[in-house]
Design a protein around this motif. Structure first.
Motif, mmCIF file in Angstrom:
data_model
loop_
_atom_site.group_PDB
_atom_site.id
_atom_site.type_symbol
_atom_site.label_atom_id
_atom_site.label_comp_id
_atom_site.label_asym_id
_atom_site.label_seq_id
_atom_site.Cartn_x
_atom_site.Cartn_y
_atom_site.Cartn_z
ATOM 1 N N TRP A 54 119.341 -17.476 27.799
ATOM 2 C CA TRP A 54 118.120 -18.161 27.322
ATOM 3 C C TRP A 54 117.254 -17.718 26.489
ATOM 4 O O TRP A 54 116.816 -18.329 25.441
ATOM 5 C CB TRP A 54 117.475 -18.883 28.628
ATOM 6 N N VAL A 55 116.788 -16.490 26.900
ATOM 7 C CA VAL A 55 115.991 -15.859 25.775
ATOM 8 C C VAL A 55 116.448 -15.597 24.166
ATOM 9 O O VAL A 55 115.814 -16.057 23.449
ATOM 10 C CB VAL A 55 115.596 -14.490 26.278
ATOM 11 N N LYS A 56 118.054 -15.424 24.324
ATOM 12 C CA LYS A 56 118.698 -15.105 23.138
ATOM 13 C C LYS A 56 118.638 -16.445 22.238
ATOM 14 O O LYS A 56 118.409 -16.660 21.104
ATOM 15 C CB LYS A 56 119.961 -14.790 23.327
ATOM 16 N N SER A 57 119.085 -17.622 23.054
ATOM 17 C CA SER A 57 119.093 -18.998 22.419
ATOM 18 C C SER A 57 117.647 -19.498 21.862
ATOM 19 O O SER A 57 117.701 -20.072 20.615
ATOM 20 C CB SER A 57 119.679 -20.084 23.350
ATOM 21 N N VAL A 58 116.697 -19.149 22.748
ATOM 22 C CA VAL A 58 115.308 -19.952 22.385
ATOM 23 C C VAL A 58 114.801 -18.980 21.157
ATOM 24 O O VAL A 58 114.321 -19.572 20.210
ATOM 25 C CB VAL A 58 114.556 -19.738 23.686
ATOM 26 N N THR A 59 114.871 -17.889 21.315
ATOM 27 C CA THR A 59 114.322 -16.775 20.037
ATOM 28 C C THR A 59 115.126 -17.215 18.807
ATOM 29 O O THR A 59 114.710 -17.173 17.904
ATOM 30 C CB THR A 59 114.570 -15.366 20.689
ATOM 31 N N GLY A 60 116.644 -17.143 19.050
ATOM 32 C CA GLY A 60 117.120 -17.602 17.637
ATOM 33 C C GLY A 60 117.012 -19.023 17.278
ATOM 34 O O GLY A 60 116.845 -18.812 15.918
ATOM 35 N N VAL A 61 116.599 -19.809 17.626
ATOM 36 C CA VAL A 61 116.379 -21.036 17.334
ATOM 37 C C VAL A 61 114.901 -20.888 16.552
ATOM 38 O O VAL A 61 114.855 -21.608 15.594
ATOM 39 C CB VAL A 61 116.274 -22.266 18.583
ATOM 40 N N ILE A 62 113.962 -20.361 17.144
ATOM 41 C CA ILE A 62 112.495 -20.455 16.588
ATOM 42 C C ILE A 62 112.794 -19.415 15.270
ATOM 43 O O ILE A 62 112.406 -20.030 14.169
ATOM 44 C CB ILE A 62 111.775 -19.563 17.575
ATOM 45 N N VAL A 63 113.522 -18.530 15.208
ATOM 46 C CA VAL A 63 113.791 -17.677 13.917
ATOM 47 C C VAL A 63 114.390 -18.451 13.148
ATOM 48 O O VAL A 63 113.972 -18.493 11.983
ATOM 49 C CB VAL A 63 114.655 -16.478 14.366
#
Length: 220
Positions: A54-63
Protein backbone atom coordinates in the motif's frame (compact mmCIF):
# COMPACT_ATOMS: atom_id res chain seq x y z
CA UNK A 1 28.49 44.48 -29.87
CA UNK A 2 30.83 45.14 -26.92
CA UNK A 3 28.81 48.23 -26.01
CA UNK A 4 25.62 46.17 -26.12
CA UNK A 5 27.15 43.56 -23.84
CA UNK A 6 28.32 46.19 -21.32
CA UNK A 7 24.85 47.73 -21.30
CA UNK A 8 23.28 44.31 -20.82
CA UNK A 9 25.72 43.15 -18.13
CA UNK A 10 23.83 44.44 -15.03
CA UNK A 11 20.61 42.77 -16.18
CA UNK A 12 22.55 39.63 -17.12
CA UNK A 13 24.18 39.41 -13.70
CA UNK A 14 20.85 39.90 -11.94
CA UNK A 15 19.15 37.27 -14.10
CA UNK A 16 22.00 34.80 -13.61
CA UNK A 17 21.81 35.16 -9.82
CA UNK A 18 18.02 34.74 -9.91
CA UNK A 19 18.45 31.52 -11.89
CA UNK A 20 21.01 30.25 -9.38
CA UNK A 21 18.61 31.04 -6.52
CA UNK A 22 15.74 29.17 -8.18
CA UNK A 23 17.82 26.13 -9.11
CA UNK A 24 19.68 26.13 -5.78
CA UNK A 25 16.50 26.10 -3.69
CA UNK A 26 14.97 23.43 -5.92
CA UNK A 27 18.05 21.22 -5.58
CA UNK A 28 18.20 21.56 -1.79
CA UNK A 29 14.52 20.66 -1.45
CA UNK A 30 14.94 17.76 -3.91
CA UNK A 31 17.81 16.40 -1.84
CA UNK A 32 16.02 16.81 1.49
CA UNK A 33 12.66 15.41 0.37
CA UNK A 34 13.41 13.46 -2.81
CA UNK A 35 16.20 11.31 -1.35
CA UNK A 36 14.13 9.76 1.48
CA UNK A 37 11.12 9.49 -0.84
CA UNK A 38 13.18 7.56 -3.38
CA UNK A 39 14.56 5.27 -0.67
CA UNK A 40 11.00 4.70 0.59
CA UNK A 41 9.91 3.68 -2.91
CA UNK A 42 12.78 1.19 -3.03
CA UNK A 43 12.66 -0.41 0.44
CA UNK A 44 8.86 -0.90 0.34
CA UNK A 45 9.09 -2.80 -2.94
CA UNK A 46 8.29 -6.48 -3.20
CA UNK A 47 10.71 -8.92 -1.51
CA UNK A 48 12.56 -6.17 0.36
CA UNK A 49 12.94 -5.72 4.13
CA UNK A 50 10.21 -3.05 4.47
CA UNK A 51 7.87 -4.48 1.85
CA UNK A 52 4.52 -2.68 1.96
CA UNK A 53 2.24 -2.89 -1.04
CA UNK A 54 0.00 0.00 0.00
CA UNK A 55 2.77 2.44 0.87
CA UNK A 56 4.58 1.57 -2.36
CA UNK A 57 1.44 1.96 -4.48
CA UNK A 58 0.18 5.20 -2.92
CA UNK A 59 3.61 6.83 -2.95
CA UNK A 60 4.22 5.71 -6.51
CA UNK A 61 0.89 7.10 -7.70
CA UNK A 62 1.53 10.49 -6.06
CA UNK A 63 5.00 10.68 -7.58
CA UNK A 64 3.69 9.77 -11.02
CA UNK A 65 0.83 12.27 -10.78
CA UNK A 66 3.17 15.17 -10.07
CA UNK A 67 5.61 14.09 -12.77
CA UNK A 68 2.84 13.79 -15.36
CA UNK A 69 1.82 17.46 -15.06
CA UNK A 70 3.69 19.75 -17.50
CA UNK A 71 5.78 22.22 -15.53
CA UNK A 72 4.17 25.38 -16.89
CA UNK A 73 0.75 24.06 -15.81
CA UNK A 74 2.12 23.00 -12.42
CA UNK A 75 3.56 26.47 -11.98
CA UNK A 76 0.18 28.15 -12.54
CA UNK A 77 -1.70 25.52 -10.53
CA UNK A 78 0.52 26.16 -7.50
CA UNK A 79 0.01 29.95 -7.54
CA UNK A 80 -2.39 29.93 -4.54
CA UNK A 81 -0.04 27.72 -2.52
CA UNK A 82 2.97 29.78 -3.57
CA UNK A 83 1.24 33.00 -2.57
CA UNK A 84 0.32 31.48 0.81
CA UNK A 85 3.86 30.21 1.37
CA UNK A 86 6.00 33.17 0.30
CA UNK A 87 3.44 35.97 -0.08
CA UNK A 88 3.99 36.43 -3.81
CA UNK A 89 3.64 34.62 -7.12
CA UNK A 90 6.45 36.45 -8.89
CA UNK A 91 10.20 36.46 -8.46
CA UNK A 92 12.79 33.70 -8.12
CA UNK A 93 11.80 32.60 -4.61
CA UNK A 94 8.16 32.22 -5.66
CA UNK A 95 9.19 30.28 -8.77
CA UNK A 96 11.37 28.00 -6.65
CA UNK A 97 8.23 26.62 -4.96
CA UNK A 98 7.00 25.02 -8.19
CA UNK A 99 10.56 24.05 -9.11
CA UNK A 100 10.91 22.25 -5.77
CA UNK A 101 7.59 20.44 -6.19
CA UNK A 102 8.66 19.28 -9.65
CA UNK A 103 12.16 18.31 -8.48
CA UNK A 104 11.11 16.10 -5.55
CA UNK A 105 9.42 13.27 -7.53
CA UNK A 106 11.93 13.63 -10.37
CA UNK A 107 14.88 13.06 -8.04
CA UNK A 108 13.00 10.40 -6.05
CA UNK A 109 12.66 8.24 -9.15
CA UNK A 110 16.38 8.66 -9.88
CA UNK A 111 17.22 7.58 -6.32
CA UNK A 112 14.93 4.57 -6.64
CA UNK A 113 16.51 3.58 -9.98
CA UNK A 114 20.02 3.89 -8.50
CA UNK A 115 19.06 1.70 -5.54
CA UNK A 116 17.67 -0.99 -7.86
CA UNK A 117 21.19 -1.54 -9.22
CA UNK A 118 22.36 -2.84 -5.83
CA UNK A 119 22.91 -6.59 -5.63
CA UNK A 120 19.98 -7.81 -3.55
CA UNK A 121 22.12 -10.65 -2.29
CA UNK A 122 24.09 -8.14 -0.23
CA UNK A 123 20.90 -6.84 1.36
CA UNK A 124 19.64 -10.36 2.02
CA UNK A 125 22.94 -11.23 3.69
CA UNK A 126 22.64 -8.18 5.94
CA UNK A 127 19.08 -9.17 6.90
CA UNK A 128 20.26 -12.71 7.68
CA UNK A 129 22.90 -11.22 10.00
CA UNK A 130 20.18 -9.38 11.90
CA UNK A 131 20.92 -5.86 10.63
CA UNK A 132 18.18 -3.31 11.30
CA UNK A 133 16.46 -1.51 8.39
CA UNK A 134 18.18 1.78 9.32
CA UNK A 135 21.58 0.05 9.42
CA UNK A 136 21.00 -1.51 6.00
CA UNK A 137 20.01 1.87 4.52
CA UNK A 138 22.90 3.73 6.17
CA UNK A 139 25.74 1.24 5.74
CA UNK A 140 24.79 -0.72 2.61
CA UNK A 141 22.30 1.09 0.37
CA UNK A 142 23.52 4.66 0.77
CA UNK A 143 27.26 3.96 0.23
CA UNK A 144 26.44 1.86 -2.84
CA UNK A 145 24.39 4.58 -4.53
CA UNK A 146 26.43 7.69 -3.63
CA UNK A 147 27.80 8.05 -7.15
CA UNK A 148 24.33 7.60 -8.63
CA UNK A 149 22.91 10.19 -6.24
CA UNK A 150 25.41 12.78 -7.45
CA UNK A 151 24.75 11.95 -11.10
CA UNK A 152 21.03 12.17 -10.41
CA UNK A 153 21.43 15.52 -8.72
CA UNK A 154 23.33 16.74 -11.77
CA UNK A 155 20.52 15.63 -14.08
CA UNK A 156 17.99 17.29 -11.77
CA UNK A 157 19.95 20.56 -11.74
CA UNK A 158 20.07 20.67 -15.54
CA UNK A 159 16.34 19.94 -15.76
CA UNK A 160 15.64 22.71 -13.25
CA UNK A 161 17.58 25.18 -15.38
CA UNK A 162 15.21 24.39 -18.23
CA UNK A 163 12.20 24.70 -15.93
CA UNK A 164 13.50 28.02 -14.57
CA UNK A 165 13.52 29.42 -18.11
CA UNK A 166 9.82 28.52 -18.37
CA UNK A 167 9.17 30.13 -14.98
CA UNK A 168 10.66 33.33 -16.36
CA UNK A 169 7.85 33.47 -18.91
CA UNK A 170 5.30 34.24 -16.19
CA UNK A 171 7.26 36.45 -13.81
CA UNK A 172 9.71 34.04 -12.24
CA UNK A 173 12.74 36.10 -13.21
CA UNK A 174 16.05 34.59 -14.20
CA UNK A 175 17.72 34.14 -17.56
CA UNK A 176 14.49 32.94 -19.19
CA UNK A 177 12.73 36.13 -18.19
CA UNK A 178 15.56 38.22 -19.65
CA UNK A 179 15.48 36.27 -22.91
CA UNK A 180 11.72 36.74 -23.26
CA UNK A 181 11.53 40.41 -22.24
CA UNK A 182 14.48 41.60 -24.32
CA UNK A 183 15.16 38.88 -26.85
CA UNK A 184 11.61 37.92 -27.82
CA UNK A 185 9.36 40.91 -27.14
CA UNK A 186 11.93 43.47 -28.34
CA UNK A 187 13.29 41.29 -31.15
CA UNK A 188 16.82 41.71 -29.80
CA UNK A 189 18.81 38.84 -31.29
CA UNK A 190 21.94 39.82 -29.37
CA UNK A 191 20.19 39.33 -26.03
CA UNK A 192 18.69 36.04 -27.17
CA UNK A 193 22.05 34.78 -28.40
CA UNK A 194 23.81 35.88 -25.20
CA UNK A 195 21.28 34.19 -22.90
CA UNK A 196 21.43 30.96 -24.90
CA UNK A 197 25.24 30.93 -24.69
CA UNK A 198 25.07 31.61 -20.94
CA UNK A 199 22.64 28.74 -20.40
CA UNK A 200 24.82 26.39 -22.45
CA UNK A 201 27.91 27.32 -20.44
CA UNK A 202 26.04 26.92 -17.14
CA UNK A 203 24.76 23.47 -18.12
CA UNK A 204 28.21 22.36 -19.26
CA UNK A 205 29.84 23.51 -16.01
CA UNK A 206 27.24 21.70 -13.91
CA UNK A 207 27.54 18.54 -16.00
CA UNK A 208 31.34 18.55 -15.78
CA UNK A 209 31.33 19.19 -12.02
CA UNK A 210 28.70 16.48 -11.46
CA UNK A 211 30.60 13.91 -13.54
CA UNK A 212 33.85 14.73 -11.73
CA UNK A 213 32.27 14.37 -8.27
CA UNK A 214 30.48 11.15 -9.22
CA UNK A 215 33.72 9.57 -10.47
CA UNK A 216 35.63 10.79 -7.40
CA UNK A 217 33.07 9.32 -5.02
CA UNK A 218 32.96 6.05 -6.95
CA UNK A 219 36.74 5.69 -6.76
CA UNK A 220 36.70 6.53 -3.07
Amino acid sequence: MIDQFITLLPELNKSFLETLVMVGIGLIVALIAGLPLGLLLFVTDRDLFLENKWVKSVTGVIVNLVRSVPFIILLVFLFPFTNFLVGSTTGPVAASVALSVAAIPFYARIVEASARDIDRGVIEAAIACGASPWLIIKDIIFPEIKSGLISGLTITAISLIGYSAMAGAIGGGGIGDLAIRYGYYRYDNFVMFTTVILLIVLVQVIQYAGDFLAKYVKKG
